[in-house]
Each structure stands twice: as C-alpha cells, then as structure tokens.
Scaffold this motif. Structure first.
Motif, mmCIF file in Angstrom:
data_model
loop_
_atom_site.group_PDB
_atom_site.id
_atom_site.type_symbol
_atom_site.label_atom_id
_atom_site.label_comp_id
_atom_site.label_asym_id
_atom_site.label_seq_id
_atom_site.Cartn_x
_atom_site.Cartn_y
_atom_site.Cartn_z
ATOM 1 N N THR A 19 0.831 -1.199 0.000
ATOM 2 C CA THR A 19 0.000 0.000 0.000
ATOM 3 C C THR A 19 0.865 1.247 0.000
ATOM 4 O O THR A 19 0.618 2.191 -0.753
ATOM 5 N N PHE A 20 1.895 1.243 0.822
ATOM 6 C CA PHE A 20 2.772 2.408 0.863
ATOM 7 C C PHE A 20 3.522 2.590 -0.450
ATOM 8 O O PHE A 20 3.593 3.681 -0.987
ATOM 9 N N SER A 21 4.097 1.521 -0.983
ATOM 10 C CA SER A 21 4.959 1.665 -2.157
ATOM 11 C C SER A 21 4.181 1.903 -3.443
ATOM 12 O O SER A 21 4.696 2.532 -4.363
ATOM 13 N N LEU A 22 2.953 1.427 -3.540
ATOM 14 C CA LEU A 22 2.212 1.568 -4.794
ATOM 15 C C LEU A 22 1.203 2.708 -4.792
ATOM 16 O O LEU A 22 0.866 3.225 -5.856
ATOM 17 N N ILE A 23 0.729 3.111 -3.630
ATOM 18 C CA ILE A 23 -0.320 4.135 -3.589
ATOM 19 C C ILE A 23 0.178 5.427 -2.949
ATOM 20 O O ILE A 23 0.082 6.504 -3.539
ATOM 21 N N ILE A 24 0.732 5.334 -1.763
ATOM 22 C CA ILE A 24 1.071 6.547 -1.014
ATOM 23 C C ILE A 24 2.350 7.197 -1.527
ATOM 24 O O ILE A 24 2.419 8.418 -1.671
ATOM 25 N N GLN A 25 3.361 6.413 -1.837
ATOM 26 C CA GLN A 25 4.641 6.982 -2.253
ATOM 27 C C GLN A 25 4.555 7.794 -3.548
ATOM 28 O O GLN A 25 5.110 8.890 -3.606
ATOM 29 N N PRO A 26 3.887 7.340 -4.621
ATOM 30 C CA PRO A 26 3.780 8.200 -5.810
ATOM 31 C C PRO A 26 3.027 9.499 -5.545
ATOM 32 O O PRO A 26 3.347 10.536 -6.133
ATOM 33 N N LEU A 29 5.571 11.798 -3.781
ATOM 34 C CA LEU A 29 6.656 12.252 -4.639
ATOM 35 C C LEU A 29 6.189 13.234 -5.708
ATOM 36 O O LEU A 29 7.012 13.913 -6.315
ATOM 37 N N SER A 30 4.895 13.331 -5.943
ATOM 38 C CA SER A 30 4.404 14.260 -6.955
ATOM 39 C C SER A 30 4.343 15.693 -6.446
ATOM 40 O O SER A 30 4.231 16.622 -7.237
ATOM 41 N N PHE A 31 4.417 15.905 -5.122
ATOM 42 C CA PHE A 31 4.382 17.259 -4.576
ATOM 43 C C PHE A 31 5.679 17.984 -4.874
ATOM 44 O O PHE A 31 6.759 17.404 -4.839
ATOM 45 N N THR A 32 5.568 19.267 -5.151
ATOM 46 C CA THR A 32 6.765 20.080 -5.337
ATOM 47 C C THR A 32 7.127 20.714 -4.005
ATOM 48 O O THR A 32 6.242 21.104 -3.236
ATOM 49 N N PRO A 33 8.391 20.839 -3.694
ATOM 50 C CA PRO A 33 8.761 21.442 -2.411
ATOM 51 C C PRO A 33 8.401 22.924 -2.389
ATOM 52 O O PRO A 33 8.499 23.621 -3.401
#
Length: 55
Positions: A19-26, A29-33
C-alpha cells in the motif's frame, strides 16, 4: 510462541508495504517542495561572546 507463526503478521506487513509503495509513495513524490534550494552563498558572521555584567 506465537511470534514464530508468520500467518497473521506477515500478510499484514506485506499488505501495508505494498500500500505504501504503490499508492502513497507516488502521491507524496508528486508534490513540489515549497522552498526549493537556491544557489545563493551564505555569509557567515563571526559572533563574539557576550560579557556578563555580574562576573
């Protein structure tokens, strides 16, 4: 010893890891700092210790 029985906890660990690696992590990572790093050099000022009036 129930710790050696991998049936209940291994499936939960595997499901949470997927769940973390396939749903939450992308999504994360799509947020810009909000504050990207800059190339500006910082100036370091030398500070002097404060003299205490009662010593």
């Amino acid at each position: 010893m129930p710790q050696l029985n991998p049936n209940p906890w291994f499936f939960i660990m595997l499901l949470s890891w997927l769940t973390f690696s396939l749903i939450i992590q992308p999504k994360l990572l799509s947020f810009t700092p909000t504050n990207p790093p800059s190339n500006k050099t910082t100036t370091h000022t030398k500070t002097t210790p404060w003299t205490w009036p009662w010593t």
